[in-house]
Design a protein around this motif. Sequence first.
Motif, mmCIF file in Angstrom:
data_model
loop_
_atom_site.group_PDB
_atom_site.id
_atom_site.type_symbol
_atom_site.label_atom_id
_atom_site.label_comp_id
_atom_site.label_asym_id
_atom_site.label_seq_id
_atom_site.Cartn_x
_atom_site.Cartn_y
_atom_site.Cartn_z
ATOM 1 N N LEU A 1 0.819 -1.204 0.000
ATOM 2 C CA LEU A 1 0.000 0.000 0.000
ATOM 3 C C LEU A 1 0.857 1.262 0.000
ATOM 4 C CD1 LEU A 1 -2.777 1.349 0.204
ATOM 5 C CD2 LEU A 1 -2.691 0.967 2.681
ATOM 6 N N GLY A 2 1.933 1.272 0.790
ATOM 7 C CA GLY A 2 2.788 2.449 0.848
ATOM 8 C C GLY A 2 3.429 2.771 -0.481
ATOM 9 N N ARG A 3 3.909 1.743 -1.170
ATOM 10 C CA ARG A 3 4.514 1.961 -2.488
ATOM 11 C C ARG A 3 3.470 2.478 -3.477
ATOM 12 N NH1 ARG A 3 8.193 -2.457 -5.646
ATOM 13 N NH2 ARG A 3 9.721 -1.661 -4.167
ATOM 14 N N CYS A 4 2.297 1.864 -3.480
ATOM 15 C CA CYS A 4 1.238 2.272 -4.399
ATOM 16 C C CYS A 4 0.841 3.727 -4.148
ATOM 17 C CB CYS A 4 0.040 1.338 -4.229
ATOM 18 S SG CYS A 4 -1.301 1.598 -5.412
ATOM 19 N N LEU A 5 0.721 4.121 -2.895
ATOM 20 C CA LEU A 5 0.368 5.499 -2.554
ATOM 21 C C LEU A 5 1.461 6.462 -3.003
ATOM 22 C CD1 LEU A 5 -1.343 7.660 -1.118
ATOM 23 C CD2 LEU A 5 -0.091 7.081 0.979
ATOM 24 N N ALA A 6 2.708 6.106 -2.749
ATOM 25 C CA ALA A 6 3.817 6.992 -3.124
ATOM 26 C C ALA A 6 3.828 7.240 -4.617
ATOM 27 C CB ALA A 6 5.138 6.379 -2.667
ATOM 28 N N ILE A 7 3.625 6.212 -5.404
ATOM 29 C CA ILE A 7 3.619 6.363 -6.861
ATOM 30 C C ILE A 7 2.454 7.258 -7.298
ATOM 31 C CG2 ILE A 7 3.324 5.107 -9.028
ATOM 32 C CD1 ILE A 7 4.780 2.744 -7.609
ATOM 33 N N SER A 8 1.299 7.092 -6.663
ATOM 34 C CA SER A 8 0.145 7.934 -6.981
ATOM 35 C C SER A 8 0.427 9.397 -6.664
ATOM 36 C CB SER A 8 -1.074 7.446 -6.190
ATOM 37 O OG SER A 8 -2.179 8.310 -6.343
ATOM 38 N N LEU A 9 1.044 9.671 -5.525
ATOM 39 C CA LEU A 9 1.380 11.050 -5.159
ATOM 40 C C LEU A 9 2.443 11.623 -6.084
ATOM 41 C CD1 LEU A 9 1.463 10.621 -1.275
ATOM 42 C CD2 LEU A 9 -0.169 12.023 -2.545
ATOM 43 N N ALA A 10 3.396 10.783 -6.490
ATOM 44 C CA ALA A 10 4.448 11.235 -7.395
ATOM 45 C C ALA A 10 3.880 11.658 -8.740
ATOM 46 C CB ALA A 10 5.485 10.130 -7.585
ATOM 47 N N ALA A 11 2.868 10.953 -9.208
ATOM 48 C CA ALA A 11 2.271 11.275 -10.506
ATOM 49 C C ALA A 11 1.648 12.659 -10.518
ATOM 50 C CB ALA A 11 1.218 10.225 -10.864
ATOM 51 N N ASP A 12 1.307 13.178 -9.324
ATOM 52 C CA ASP A 12 0.748 14.521 -9.211
ATOM 53 C C ASP A 12 1.796 15.548 -8.790
ATOM 54 O OD1 ASP A 12 -1.741 13.722 -10.020
ATOM 55 O OD2 ASP A 12 -2.529 13.446 -7.996
ATOM 56 N N LYS A 13 3.074 15.188 -8.967
ATOM 57 C CA LYS A 13 4.195 16.117 -8.765
ATOM 58 C C LYS A 13 4.384 16.548 -7.321
ATOM 59 C CE LYS A 13 4.488 16.119 -13.280
ATOM 60 N NZ LYS A 13 5.464 15.256 -13.965
ATOM 61 N N ASN A 14 3.958 15.716 -6.370
ATOM 62 C CA ASN A 14 4.240 16.009 -4.974
ATOM 63 C C ASN A 14 5.682 15.625 -4.635
ATOM 64 O OD1 ASN A 14 1.524 16.834 -3.802
ATOM 65 N ND2 ASN A 14 0.991 14.900 -4.800
#
Length: 250
Positions: free
Chosen positions: A14-27
């Motif tokens: 879950l942590g990896r999946c969340l991080a990738i999702s946040l990265a896609a929005d330039k966070n």
Amino acid sequence: MGSVAIVTGAGTGLGRCLAISLAADKNCLVLVGRRAQRLDATRVECVEAGAAPDDVLAVPADLSDPGSAARVVAAARDRFGGVDMLVNNAAVATFGPLESTGVDTFVRLFTTNVAGPAALIRQAAPLLRSAGGVVVNVGSIGGLLAVPDRSFYGATKAALHHLTRSLARELAPEIRVNAVLPGAIDTEMYEDLGLDENATRRLREEMIRTTPLGRMGRPEDVVPWIRMLLGPAGSWMTGTLLVVDGGRSC
């Protein structure tokens, strides 16, 4: 620069999946986990998803160790200048009957699953307060359900839920504090429960059988709800325990 998020347990699941999702929005991301190699793999995926290389910082840390929370928050402050979001996702789980499970196991679970998140929130609170920030704790329906052989794990998650609600009042109005409570999510955690192969298989079968929607969850089933609590849609939510479990806790 986007918002700055600390995500614990970012090396897998879950942590990896969340991080990738946040990265896609330039966070901007501070990835925290015990295993440096897995954090590095997540960092690569975050950059591939769209984050600038300098906007993703991997900080190997075991949050059960004293001083690790301060080190993580200091790394975020030094690289990015502040913290807007904190997701306490890191956790450990051990299942077993009371009479064959030592108190040392409970101490280990409590230290990682409750004291670790509490320490990170405490250390990050000044930065979060300045930013009007938000905390999302990843709890579990294990903290709601009474299930034999899982009492220690469930007790730690119930404690995290109570911590969430208490801190939501204590830190308001500057900081919002919520939690998501996933059901059975198919991640690597099931290989680290201290069970043999047959017991793990039976556990998975039980999880599916007792979930009305007929399957275990995936990280992608939970990430959108964490993102909702982190973002504008959750701006009038604090102290919420949001269950995402395929109906298992009905």
